[in-house]
Design an enzyme around this catalytic site. Structure first.
Site, PDB file in Angstrom:
ATOM      1  N   HIS A 162      -4.418 -16.964  -6.050  1.00 32.83           N
ATOM      2  CA  HIS A 162      -5.009 -16.437  -4.932  1.00 32.83           C
ATOM      3  C   HIS A 162      -6.380 -17.033  -4.662  1.00 32.83           C
ATOM      4  O   HIS A 162      -7.130 -16.768  -3.841  1.00 32.83           O
ATOM      5  CB  HIS A 162      -5.346 -14.878  -5.100  1.00 32.83           C
ATOM      6  CG  HIS A 162      -6.269 -15.224  -6.945  1.00 32.83           C
ATOM      7  ND1 HIS A 162      -5.541 -15.585  -8.390  1.00 32.83           N
ATOM      8  CD2 HIS A 162      -7.614 -15.281  -7.246  1.00 32.83           C
ATOM      9  CE1 HIS A 162      -6.928 -16.167  -8.810  1.00 32.83           C
ATOM     10  NE2 HIS A 162      -7.746 -15.187  -8.835  1.00 32.83           N
ATOM     11  N   ASP A 163      -5.982 -18.206  -5.070  1.00 29.30           N
ATOM     12  CA  ASP A 163      -7.926 -19.062  -4.968  1.00 29.30           C
ATOM     13  C   ASP A 163      -7.435 -20.603  -3.940  1.00 29.30           C
ATOM     14  O   ASP A 163      -8.135 -21.251  -3.841  1.00 29.30           O
ATOM     15  CB  ASP A 163      -8.019 -19.466  -6.462  1.00 29.30           C
ATOM     16  CG  ASP A 163      -8.706 -18.662  -7.108  1.00 29.30           C
ATOM     17  OD1 ASP A 163      -9.500 -17.200  -5.994  1.00 29.30           O
ATOM     18  OD2 ASP A 163      -9.634 -18.304  -8.041  1.00 29.30           O
TER      19      ASP A 163
ATOM     20  N   ASP B 277      -4.848  -9.717 -15.876  1.00 32.42           N
ATOM     21  CA  ASP B 277      -6.270 -10.889 -15.657  1.00 32.42           C
ATOM     22  C   ASP B 277      -7.501 -10.192 -16.896  1.00 32.42           C
ATOM     23  O   ASP B 277      -7.539  -8.936 -16.415  1.00 32.42           O
ATOM     24  CB  ASP B 277      -6.093 -10.998 -14.231  1.00 32.42           C
ATOM     25  CG  ASP B 277      -6.451 -12.200 -14.009  1.00 32.42           C
ATOM     26  OD1 ASP B 277      -7.903 -12.738 -14.653  1.00 32.42           O
ATOM     27  OD2 ASP B 277      -6.383 -12.347 -12.623  1.00 32.42           O
TER      28      ASP B 277
ATOM     29  N   ASP C 141      -1.841  -1.068  -3.701  1.00 31.15           N
ATOM     30  CA  ASP C 141      -2.344  -0.493  -5.657  1.00 31.15           C
ATOM     31  C   ASP C 141      -1.216  -0.576  -6.080  1.00 31.15           C
ATOM     32  O   ASP C 141      -0.202  -1.120  -5.586  1.00 31.15           O
ATOM     33  CB  ASP C 141      -2.957   1.016  -4.511  1.00 31.15           C
ATOM     34  CG  ASP C 141      -1.784   1.163  -3.522  1.00 31.15           C
ATOM     35  OD1 ASP C 141      -0.380   1.278  -3.939  1.00 31.15           O
ATOM     36  OD2 ASP C 141      -2.285   1.874  -2.752  1.00 31.15           O
TER      37      ASP C 141
ATOM     38  N   ASN D  45      -0.269   4.556  -0.208  1.00 30.87           N
ATOM     39  CA  ASN D  45      -0.768   6.141  -0.252  1.00 30.87           C
ATOM     40  C   ASN D  45      -0.987   5.694   1.618  1.00 30.87           C
ATOM     41  O   ASN D  45      -2.213   6.987   2.449  1.00 30.87           O
ATOM     42  CB  ASN D  45      -1.421   6.296  -0.519  1.00 30.87           C
ATOM     43  CG  ASN D  45      -2.888   5.969  -0.905  1.00 30.87           C
ATOM     44  OD1 ASN D  45      -2.856   4.459  -0.440  1.00 30.87           O
ATOM     45  ND2 ASN D  45      -3.777   6.094  -2.191  1.00 30.87           N
TER      46      ASN D  45
ATOM     47  N   ASP E  45       0.446  -1.164   0.180  1.00 26.95           N
ATOM     48  CA  ASP E  45      -0.017   0.368  -0.244  1.00 26.95           C
ATOM     49  C   ASP E  45       0.834   1.315  -0.179  1.00 26.95           C
ATOM     50  O   ASP E  45       1.872   1.386   0.667  1.00 26.95           O
ATOM     51  CB  ASP E  45      -0.437   0.285   1.367  1.00 26.95           C
ATOM     52  CG  ASP E  45      -1.570   1.138   1.092  1.00 26.95           C
ATOM     53  OD1 ASP E  45      -2.307   2.188   0.503  1.00 26.95           O
ATOM     54  OD2 ASP E  45      -2.409   1.489   2.858  1.00 26.95           O
TER      55      ASP E  45
ATOM     56  N   ASP F 228      -4.051   3.943   2.938  1.00 24.69           N
ATOM     57  CA  ASP F 228      -5.623   4.045   3.110  1.00 24.69           C
ATOM     58  C   ASP F 228      -5.846   2.576   3.009  1.00 24.69           C
ATOM     59  O   ASP F 228      -7.217   1.797   3.243  1.00 24.69           O
ATOM     60  CB  ASP F 228      -6.415   4.183   2.041  1.00 24.69           C
ATOM     61  CG  ASP F 228      -5.838   3.069   0.302  1.00 24.69           C
ATOM     62  OD1 ASP F 228      -5.149   2.624   0.301  1.00 24.69           O
ATOM     63  OD2 ASP F 228      -6.364   3.534   0.045  1.00 24.69           O
TER      64      ASP F 228
ATOM     65  N   GLU G 285      -7.067 -20.379 -17.052  1.00 26.16           N
ATOM     66  CA  GLU G 285      -6.897 -20.799 -15.992  1.00 26.16           C
ATOM     67  C   GLU G 285      -8.999 -21.580 -16.881  1.00 26.16           C
ATOM     68  O   GLU G 285      -9.615 -21.585 -17.228  1.00 26.16           O
ATOM     69  CB  GLU G 285      -8.358 -20.164 -15.190  1.00 26.16           C
ATOM     70  CG  GLU G 285      -8.356 -21.073 -13.580  1.00 26.16           C
ATOM     71  CD  GLU G 285      -9.138 -20.034 -12.499  1.00 26.16           C
ATOM     72  OE1 GLU G 285      -9.245 -20.412 -11.930  1.00 26.16           O
ATOM     73  OE2 GLU G 285      -9.957 -19.193 -13.466  1.00 26.16           O
TER      74      GLU G 285
ATOM     75  N   ASP H 231      -9.108 -15.613 -17.501  1.00 25.02           N
ATOM     76  CA  ASP H 231      -9.993 -16.269 -16.154  1.00 25.02           C
ATOM     77  C   ASP H 231     -10.958 -17.522 -16.346  1.00 25.02           C
ATOM     78  O   ASP H 231     -11.385 -17.258 -17.620  1.00 25.02           O
ATOM     79  CB  ASP H 231     -10.723 -15.562 -15.717  1.00 25.02           C
ATOM     80  CG  ASP H 231     -11.170 -15.199 -14.139  1.00 25.02           C
ATOM     81  OD1 ASP H 231     -11.150 -16.060 -13.492  1.00 25.02           O
ATOM     82  OD2 ASP H 231     -12.417 -15.562 -13.970  1.00 25.02           O
TER      83      ASP H 231
HETATM   84  C1  GLC Z   1     -11.243 -17.369 -11.439  1.00 24.34           C
HETATM   85  C2  GLC Z   1     -10.186 -17.141 -10.156  1.00 24.34           C
HETATM   86  C3  GLC Z   1     -11.650 -16.143  -9.527  1.00 24.34           C
HETATM   87  C4  GLC Z   1     -12.347 -15.509  -9.713  1.00 24.34           C
HETATM   88  C5  GLC Z   1     -13.488 -16.295 -10.279  1.00 24.34           C
HETATM   89  C6  GLC Z   1     -14.599 -15.624 -11.633  1.00 24.34           C
HETATM   90  O1  GLC Z   1     -11.563 -18.374 -10.636  1.00 24.34           O
HETATM   91  O2  GLC Z   1      -8.806 -17.246 -10.402  1.00 24.34           O
HETATM   92  O3  GLC Z   1     -10.503 -15.818  -7.840  1.00 24.34           O
HETATM   93  O4  GLC Z   1     -13.066 -15.394  -8.394  1.00 24.34           O
HETATM   94  O5  GLC Z   1     -12.421 -16.855 -11.122  1.00 24.34           O
HETATM   95  O6  GLC Z   1     -14.178 -15.161 -11.667  1.00 24.34           O
HETATM   96 CA    CA Z   2      -3.512   2.289  -0.928  1.00 20.53          CA
END
Ligand code: GLC
Ligand code: CA
Length: 534
Positions: A311-312, A101, A32, A26, A24, A28, A239, A198
C-alpha cells in the site's frame, strides 16, 4: 536447519488487504470489514491461506488508519468489533489466518494517551511521548516538514516521525511498553494469528546522538514485546529498513525470539533513483537483489518475505516491466520470479489481475498525506506540471485506488461514490475482464499457487541459481527429496534457452509452452520437473 515453526510459516501465502479500497458492503463509498468477509471465498479460490489486514482500528484517518486513536476498537467507517470477530471466525472456518497490522511507534494525537499527556508534566501519561522545551535537533518528518511540533496546550514540542497528528511514543517509558503488550494480548485474545509490525526500526531512538531509528535498545524492546511465549508462537513480520545480513540475523534468527521475518525494501529501489524520480531499469536489477538475499538468508536459515507491491509502493510492474502491451506477460513472469523462490509470498490486492500504477490529472485526486505535503514542497522549487508528474510516479495513492472487480459502475467496488477515484484503466483491468480473456493473470496466479501448494520443493526446497548474472533471463531450480523443479523467467527480449539437463513438459507457463527449451518471447516464463534429478 530451518526451525519447525518457520517451516510451517513457509506454507503461508498471504494476501494484503487495504480495507478502505477492497470492497464496500454498504454503499458509503468506503471499503469495510464486512466487505472483506464477503470476498473470502474469492481469496480462498485464488489460493491464498492468510490475509494481512492494514489497520482497521479507531482512527481520524489522517494517514488512513496508521494514526490510531484506540487500538482496542474498530474504525467507524470499517464496522464494529462484532464485524472483525466474524471476519476472524470466517477466516478460521476456511483454514485461513489473519495477520493484524500493529503500529507501535506512534499514536494519533487524538488518542487518549496523547490527550492526557499534553495536559502537563505530572499525570500518568506525561512521559508517554517525547516532550522538549526546545527542538533538540532538526529532524525532518518522513511526510515532509519538521519532525517537531509545538503543542500550545503543554507548551512544549513533541516528536512526530510521520504526520503532525502521529505522535511518536516514548518507548523508554516502561508504561508505554506495557500498554503495547496489552494491545498485542488483546488481539491474541480475539484469535489473530500474527502481526505485521509497522516501522519496527523506529521504536528505539537515540535523540541526543541524532538516531531516529535502530536505537540502542531496539532488540531489547522487540524481545520484550514479541519474545513472550504467547506472541512468540505467532507469525510476526516487521517493516524495517534493514539492509544488511547481520542486522537481519539479529532480528530474525529463530533463537533470538524476536521477529519471524522482515519486509526488506532493497528491491523497491528498482526503477527509480529516488521515490519520485524514475530510472531506466529492468527485471535484471530485481533478479540481482533477490538472488543476493535468497543466498544470504539461505546460509543462515532465515525466513524471507516475497513481495513486489504494497500500500506504500507504486506497483513494481510499471517501473521495471511492460505495463501496457505485454502487461499480462510481465505480471505473470514477475509472479513466477518472486513466488517460486524461497519465502512467504505476499500478494497485494490487485496484483492478481495485473494492476498497474495509477495516473491522475490533477493534485485534487490525491488523498495520501505524504503526496499532498510533498507536492506542496515540490511546487516551491519546480513548475506545477513537473511536480504533478513526480507525484504521479511516486505517490502511495498509486496502490490505494479501489479494487476493480468487474465492468459495472465503479468497478463493482461500491454502489455509492468511491472515497478515491478508480484507476484510469479500470475498465480494461478488472477481475471480470481478466477472467474472460484467453490469458488471465488471475488464472496464472491460481496455477502458480497450486503448484507451490502441491510441491514441497517450492516450500522448503534448496535453491540453486542456474543462469549467470549477465544473462538476460533468470533460471533457478528448487529441489527437495529427490525431486527437482526448474523455473525459467525471461526478461524483456526474445531469447533462445537450452538447459543443460532434460525436463518433462512444463506444468506452469504463461504462454502455453509445451517444451522447456526453445525460443522465449519477452517476459515468457515456465516451470518444469527435471528428469532424473539426483
Ligand atoms: C508504514 C506504513 C505506512 C505509514 C507509516 C506510518 O510505513 O506502511 O503506510 O504511513 O508506516 O505509520
Ligand atoms: Ca462501507
Amino acid at each position: 536447519m530451518l526451525c519447525p515453526k518457520y517451516k510451517e510459516f513457509l506454507k503461508w501465502v498471504v494476501y494484503q488487504v487495504y480495507p478502505r479500497s477492497f470492497y464496500d458492503s454498504n454503499g458509503d463509498g468506503i471499503g469495510d470489514l464486512k466487505g472483506v468477509t464477503e470476498k473470502l471465498d474469492h481469496l480462498k479460490d485464488l489460493g491464498v491461506n492468510a490475509i494481512w489486514l492494514c489497520p482497521c482500528y479507531k482512527s481520524p484517518n489522517d494517514d488512513n488508519g496508521y494514526d490510531i486513536s484506540d487500538y482496542m476498537d474498530i474504525m467507524d467507517e470499517f464496522g464494529t468489533m462484532a464485524d472483525i470477530e466474524t471476519l476472524i471466525a470466517e477466516l478460521h472456518r476456511r483454514d485461513m489466518k489473519l495477520i493484524m497490522d500493529l503500529v507501535p511507534n506512534h499514536t494519533s494525537t487524538a488518542h487518549k494517551w496523547f490527550q492526557e499527556s499534553r495536559k502537563g508534566k505530572d499525570n500518568p501519561y506525561s512521559d508517554f511521548y517525547y516532550w522538549y522545551d526546545e527542538k533538540p535537533n532538526e529532524w525532518k518528518s518522513v511526510f515532509r516538514g519538521s519532525a517537531w511540533e509545538f503543542d500550545p496546550v503543554r507548551g512544549q514540542y513533541y516528536l512526530h516521525s510521520f504526520a503532525v497528528s502521529q505522535a511518536d511514543l516514548n518507548w523508554e517509558n516502561p508504561a508505554v511498553r506495557k500498554a503495547m503488550q496489552d494491545v498485542v494480548d488483546f488481539w491474541i485474545g480475539k484469535g489473530v494469528d500474527g502481526f505485521r509490525i509497522d516501522v519496527i526500526d523506529r521504536i528505539s531512538k537515540d535523540i541526543e546522538h541524532g538516531r531516529n531509528s535502530f536505537g540502542p535498545r531496539l532488540h531489547e524492546f522487540i524481545r520484550e514485546l514479541i519474545g513472550r511465549e504467547n506472541v512468540n508462537a505467532l507469525f510476526t513480520v516487521g517493516e524495517s529498513s534493514v539492509n544488511d545480513i547481520d542486522e537481519m540475523i539479529r532480528h530474525c534468527a529463530s533463537e533470538r525470539n524476536e521477529l519471524s521475518t522482515l519486509f526488506l525494501f532493497d528491491h523497491m529501489e528498482c526503477g527509480r533513483s529516488d521515490k519520485f524520480t524514475p530510472k531506466k531499469d529492468s527485471l535484471k536489477s530485481l533478479r540481482d537483489i533477490l538472488v543476493y538475499w535468497q543466498m544470504e538468508s539461505g546460509k543462515h536459515d532465515l525466513l524471507h518475505t516475497l513481495f513486489s507491491d504494497n500500500h506504500d509502493q507504486p506497483p513494481l510492474i510499471s517501473r521495471i516491466a511492460d505495463d501496457r502491451k505485454l502487461r499480462y506477460e510481465s505480471a505473470t513472469d514477475m509472479a513466477a520470479m518472486m513466488y517460486l523462490l524461497k519465502g512467504i509470498p505476499f500478494i497485494y490486492q490487485g496484483q492478481e489481475i495485473g494492476m498497474t500504477a495509477a495516473h491522475y490529472d490533477s493534485i485534487s485526486f490525491f488523498n495520501d498525506v505524504e503526496s499532498v505535503n510533498t507536492y506542496r514542497e515540490f511546487c516551491e522549487i519546480m513548475p506545477e506540471e513537473e511536480a504533478l508528474a513526480k507525484i504521479n510516479f511516486g505517490s502511495r495513492d498509486n496502490a490505494r485506488h479501489p479494487m476493480a472487480w468487474d465492468s459495472s459502475k465503479n468497478g463493482g467496488f461500491t454502489t455509492g461514490e468511491p472515497w478515491i477515484a478508480l484507476h484510469s484503466r479500470w475498465q480494461e483491468i478488472n477481475l471480470e475482464r481478466d477472467l474472460a480473456g484467453e490469458h488471465s493473470v488471475y488464472r496464472f496466479y491460481q496455477a502458480l499457487l497450486k503448484l507451490r501448494r502441491s510441491e514441497e520443493a517450492f516450500i522448503t526446497g534448496e535453491l540453486q541459481i542456474i543462469s549467470s548474472p549477465e544473462d538476460p533471463y533468470f533460471i533457478f531450480t528448487r529441489s527437495e527429496s529427490g525431486k527437482q523443479w526448474v523455473v525459467v523467467c525471461n526478461f524483456e527480449t526474445k531469447q533462445e534457452i537450452s538447459l543443460p539437463f532434460a525436463c518433462e513438459a512444463p506444468v506452469l507457463s504463461n504462454l502455453d509452452r509445451t517444451e522447456i527449451n526453445g525460443t522465449y518471447s519477452p517476459y515468457e516464463c515456465a516451470a518444469a520437473l527435471v528428469k532424473d534429478a539426483c
